[in-house]
Design a protein around this motif. Structure first.
Motif, short mmCIF file in Angstrom:
data_model
loop_
_atom_site.label_atom_id
_atom_site.label_comp_id
_atom_site.label_asym_id
_atom_site.label_seq_id
_atom_site.Cartn_x
_atom_site.Cartn_y
_atom_site.Cartn_z
N PRO A 84 0.75 -1.26 0.16
CA PRO A 84 0.10 -0.06 0.02
C PRO A 84 0.83 1.22 -0.03
O PRO A 84 2.07 1.27 0.44
CB PRO A 84 -0.91 -0.08 1.29
CG PRO A 84 -0.12 -0.95 1.99
CD PRO A 84 0.77 -1.88 1.36
N GLY A 85 0.30 2.48 -0.58
CA GLY A 85 0.82 3.53 -0.31
C GLY A 85 0.81 4.51 -1.41
O GLY A 85 0.55 3.92 -2.74
N ALA A 86 0.75 5.84 -1.42
CA ALA A 86 0.67 6.84 -2.62
C ALA A 86 -0.63 6.49 -3.40
O ALA A 86 -0.38 6.37 -4.70
CB ALA A 86 1.77 6.87 -3.18
N ILE A 89 0.19 3.71 -6.05
CA ILE A 89 1.28 4.23 -7.00
C ILE A 89 2.43 3.19 -6.49
O ILE A 89 3.22 2.67 -7.40
CB ILE A 89 1.67 5.41 -7.21
CG1 ILE A 89 0.42 6.45 -7.69
CG2 ILE A 89 2.91 5.80 -7.92
CD1 ILE A 89 -0.01 6.06 -8.99
N ILE A 90 2.69 3.13 -5.36
CA ILE A 90 3.71 2.16 -4.67
C ILE A 90 3.75 0.87 -5.34
O ILE A 90 4.85 0.48 -5.87
CB ILE A 90 3.83 2.24 -3.18
CG1 ILE A 90 4.15 3.55 -2.86
CG2 ILE A 90 4.91 1.24 -2.65
CD1 ILE A 90 5.16 3.98 -1.65
N LYS A 120 -0.20 13.92 -10.88
CA LYS A 120 1.27 14.06 -10.21
C LYS A 120 1.99 13.17 -11.37
O LYS A 120 1.53 12.77 -12.26
CB LYS A 120 1.10 12.78 -9.00
CG LYS A 120 0.55 13.29 -7.78
CD LYS A 120 1.11 12.41 -6.51
CE LYS A 120 0.72 13.34 -5.49
NZ LYS A 120 0.35 12.50 -4.40
N LEU A 122 4.65 10.97 -12.64
CA LEU A 122 4.91 9.56 -12.21
C LEU A 122 6.06 9.20 -13.05
O LEU A 122 6.40 9.45 -14.15
CB LEU A 122 3.92 8.47 -12.37
CG LEU A 122 2.64 8.76 -11.79
CD1 LEU A 122 1.66 7.56 -11.63
CD2 LEU A 122 3.05 9.00 -9.92
N VAL A 175 -8.08 13.58 -2.72
CA VAL A 175 -7.76 14.41 -3.83
C VAL A 175 -7.15 13.45 -4.80
O VAL A 175 -6.19 12.69 -4.63
CB VAL A 175 -6.70 15.42 -3.54
CG1 VAL A 175 -6.34 16.36 -4.77
CG2 VAL A 175 -7.22 16.48 -2.41
#
Lengths: 331, 515
Positions: A84-86, A89-90, A120, A122, A175
């Motif tokens: 999990p994360g961002a 994205i992780i 963002k 990437l 967001v």
């Protein structure tokens, strides 16, 4: 201890050159066969199913439900690994950087693929960087209001919000996520403007609506199910292609005449570069699991809205949503 | 009367052999995962979810609930014995719990934590049973402005958290606030202090930070102080809390029960927040605040009660509205839906067995946990007899293993080690970690809710908060708490002057604590 025969390398006497030649030839033959054999033997070891979200969410649940059943058809276990994360994205980056050998795949198609990349920068392209294998489900996205809201239909909401720009607020789970993006696309296509109140996750978001702190909440029908049953909130419309079985009375935005189609899709994708035969093989095995009554039964209970697409169609659907959101975010 | 009849019916369900076994299993599994850092109730329930499909609905829920509150019990064990928080909710227990263990009072600390948990859990279940539909309604009134006001109130207590040096304490609170700003801002979606890395987008996790500062920092410090190694942990004196301990803990437990339950029912209120708030509150109202950080039993009793009360409190919005307030409860919701049960107002009407069975099982589970835990205290404290040379590498191993297991992320390992170094330096220079931890957890929540509230106000006018009754009263209370020392100080100053003028024997009783 002393009675044990010590290991004596000298026992392996050098062999005549001819034997080596034979061995080399055999090795070469094996290597030549290796490419097609890879697909034939695939999968020869467990497959890592990466989930970019914490255990317990929709992405995780569909991954675990299908992985349990799919092992029957692939002959190898599918091991779910949460990274999990961002906003996913992780996990995406982990799979993007992994070896494209068919043993690491990502459960993708939601915010991390079509929405977050517009907010963002990437290090990879979420559309071209992955090869979709199969779509398993969609989570529809609905516009929810409190039961006692003056807006009876989506048309009421749009008409009122058009007259009063920025007067009304809407809550999302964060967001840059798909729920936020869906409202941005809606604002673009309908000409309304509302104030965004981002929350942390779906539960807080719906609690804010039920408590009357916002006018609209963007949520998926399965998240809102208990509150709808309890008569606290109702769904005005959804952004999907077709109506949701959980929320059959809510029209789609397309039915209302707006060109909006966004779903939170969930399916398997490989990092780009996995050979087609391997993709096909995994697709076929997972498709069998998808049709298995055991998977259907657990999906039914979890209120997962199953929706199959093959790899190519999945890619097209992702691209379409990615582009719709991209054009609305840029303004 | 009706409630009692239904509760008895619930006990009839919960006391069937299968369900009793489920409570026991849940409590044991929960304690174990609570002890193991990195393995929390969320991950455990997610893994167990598929298994529950084949189980009876009530049995499955009883077991899951048992795991959840069992983890709150278990989390305190490692916090107290070896200074490693097993769970986010028991981070604050490290501060005073471990100090008590070092003074040979591990037994009373563990005992008070178990009894506090039991009382907090039971009080919450009683309240849950009696008035939950009404409370759920009230909890919904808690929007962003109210949450902001509550957090603001909690922050006014930080001043009281500072130890021997007020400026140092406030400085550490600032460090905590700054660390809390790392990551993607929830409102604008802007990255702050991420240095372009994906890892930092989610900010720094509480558990890696706390395991570093407390667990690793302590070990590094002890390695440096070689002479202390032989007698690093005093041999336990008594195993159970004494009468004096009970006297000191009674009020913290009562306050912790109410505070924990209140925080638990609010959307976004987690057991970890409840325990932190309780710690801050206890230190604020303590008669001897200078003892906090040096083994004050109030600092263990209050937070440990609060986190268990919050755990049970979280079931109120879940069962009566179908709103999970944290990820563990979201998994319970999934388990219910897996069996075709929809929590919410209909639960009591359509599936009374589920509601009352689970409620009754929570009483039994709490009793079971105390029966399991109290006799084991003697065994747990034996751990402290293990020579430190053997114990410390094991602790390091568990800390690092736990840090990795949180998110299967190597970056979390690096974070833990870096905070371990920071913890060592803090320990070396006698800096207290409590203000840092509190500011680190509550700061981002405060900011988030302030932003949301100001968006909701549309004009951005801060007076908006005073148009909402709950927020207004909490803010007023906070302002009073802020002004209180000023008024008290002024009064004392005046009293001292008068005393001096009269040439009396005015002693400065109680003034030392405020320094």
């Amino acid at each position: 201890m002393k009675t044990m025969i010590p290991f004596r390398p000298s026992r392996f006497t050098p062999r005549p050159a001819g034997r080596y030649a034979l061995l080399t030839a055999a090795l070469c033959a094996a290597l030549l066969c290796a490419l097609p054999a890879a697909a034939q033997d695939y999968p020869a070891k467990p497959i890592e199913v990466v989930v970019g979200f914490a255990p317990g969410g929709g992405t995780d649940m569909v991954a675990r439900a299908i992985s349990d059943v799919a092992a029957k058809y692939t002959g190898q276990p599918l091991v779910v690994n949460n990274k999990p994360g961002a906003t996913g994205i992780i996990g995406s980056q982990y799979v993007y950087n992994s070896k494209p050998d068919g043993y690491t795949l990502l459960v993708a198609g939601g915010s991390e693929t079509v929405s977050v990349p517009h907010f963002k920068s990437l290090p990879f392209n979420p559309i071209t960087g992955f090869d979709p294998v199969i779509r398993l489900m969609v989570e529809r996205i609905g516009f929810y209001v409190k039961t006692d809201s003056p807006w009876k239909t989506m048309k009421d909401l749009i008409a009122d919000a058009k007259k009063n720009p920025d007067k009304y607020s809407y809550a999302t789970a964060g967001v840059g996520g798909l729920h936020h993006a869906s409202m941005l696309v809606t604002e673009k296509r309908t000409g309304i403007r509302m104030t965004h109140v981002p929350h942390k996750g779906g539960a807080e978001n719906l609690a804010a609506l039920a408590g009357g702190h916002v006018n609209v909440a963007m949520a998926s029908p399965n998240e809102a199910y208990a509150l709808v049953q309890g008569g606290r909130v109702r769904c005005l419309a959804i952004t999907a292609l077709e109506r949701s079985p959980t929320e059959p009375n809510a029209p789609t935005m397309r039915e209302l005449g707006y060109d909006i189609y966004i779903d939170n899709q969930k399916g398997f994708v490989f990092p780009a570069g996995v050979p087609q035969p391997i993709r096909q093989k995994l697709h076929d095995a997972v498709k069998k699991a998808y049709d298995d009554p055991q998977f259907k039964a657990s999906a039914e209970k979890l209120k997962l809205e199953l929706s199959y697409l093959n790899g190519d169609d999945f890619r097209k659907a992702l691209k379409s949503m990615y582009d719709q959101i991209g054009e609305s975010v840029k303004k | 009367m009706d409630t009692i009849a239904q509760l008895l019916h619930g006990f009839a369900i919960a006391l069937t052999p299968g369900n009793l076994l489920a409570v026991l299993l849940g409590a044991v599994i929960g304690t174990v995962i609570g002890v193991l850092p990195g393995l929390g109730p969320t991950a455990t329930l997610a893994l167990l979810l598929p298994i529950t499909i084949g189980m009876d609905m009530v049995t499955a829920l009883i077991m899951m609930a048992g795991i959840y509150y069992g983890a709150m019990y278990g989390g305190s064990i490692t916090s107290i014995l070896v200074n490693i928080p097993g769970e986010a909710a028991s981070v604050v227990t490290c501060i005073d719990g471990y100090q008590m263990a070092r003074q040979g009072r591990a037994g009373p600390a563990l005992g008070m934590s178990a009894f506090g948990s039991f009382i907090g859990g039971t009080v919450s279940v009683v309240v849950l049973m009696l008035i939950s539909p009404f409370l759920a309604e009230a909890a919904l009134k808690f929007g962003a402005p109210e949450m902001f006001a509550l957090l603001f109130f909690a922050f006014t207590c930080i001043g009281g958290l500072t130890g021997k040096s007020r400026s140092q304490g406030l400085l550490m609170a600032c460090v905590g606030l700054l660390l809390g700003t790392i990551g993607t801002d929830d409102i604008q979606g802007v990255d702050r202090f991420t240095f372009g890395t994906l890892y930092l987008q989610d900010g720094i996790g509480l558990v890696p930070l706390a395991m570093g500062i407390f667990g690793l920092g302590e070990i590094l410090y002890n390695i440096e102080k070689r002479e202390a190694q032989g007698a690093i942990l005093a041999t336990p004196k008594s195993l159970l809390p004494t009468a004096a301990d009970w006297k000191r803990s009674a009020k913290p437990i009562a306050r912790g029960s109410l505070l924990g339950f209140g925080v638990g029912i609010i959307p976004g209120g987690m057991p970890a927040v409840a325990s932190l708030m309780s710690y801050a509150l206890e230190k604020r109202v303590a008669r001897r605040p200078e003892e906090f950080g040096h083994g004050a039993i109030e600092g263990v009793a209050g937070p440990e009660t609060a986190n268990n009360a919050a755990t049970a409190g979280g079931f109120v919005p879940l069962l009566t509205l179908g709103i999970p307030t944290n990820s563990v409860l979201a998994l319970m919701l999934a388990a219910m839906m897996l069996h075709g049960v929809t929590p919410g107002p209909l639960l009591l009407i359509k599936w009374p067995d589920v509601f009352w069975g689970v409620v009754a099982s929570m009483y039994i589970g709490n009793v079971m946990l105390i029966i399991l835990n109290v006799p084991l205290i003697g065994l747990f404290v034996q751990l402290l007899r293990v020579p430190y040379g053997i114990l410390s590498p094991l602790i390091i191993m568990f800390v690092l293993l736990g840090a990795y297991a949180l998110k299967n992320s190597v970056s979390d390992l690096v974070t833990t080690i870096l905070f371990g170094l920071m913890g060592y330096l803090m320990k070396r220079f006698g800096v207290e970690p409590a203000p840092l931890i509190l500011a680190f957890v509550l700061g981002p929540m405060l900011e988030n809710n302030l932003s949301k509230a100001l968006i909701m106000s549309r004009t951005g006018n801060p007076l908006f908060f005073f148009t909402r009754p709950i927020a207004a009263s909490l803010l007023t209370l906070a302002i009073l708490v802020l002004l209180c020392p000023l008024v008290r100080g002024g009064w004392r100053y005046a009293a001292a002057r008068i005393g001096a003028q009269r040439g009396g024997r005015e002693t400065s009783t109680g003034a030392a604590g405020n320094g």
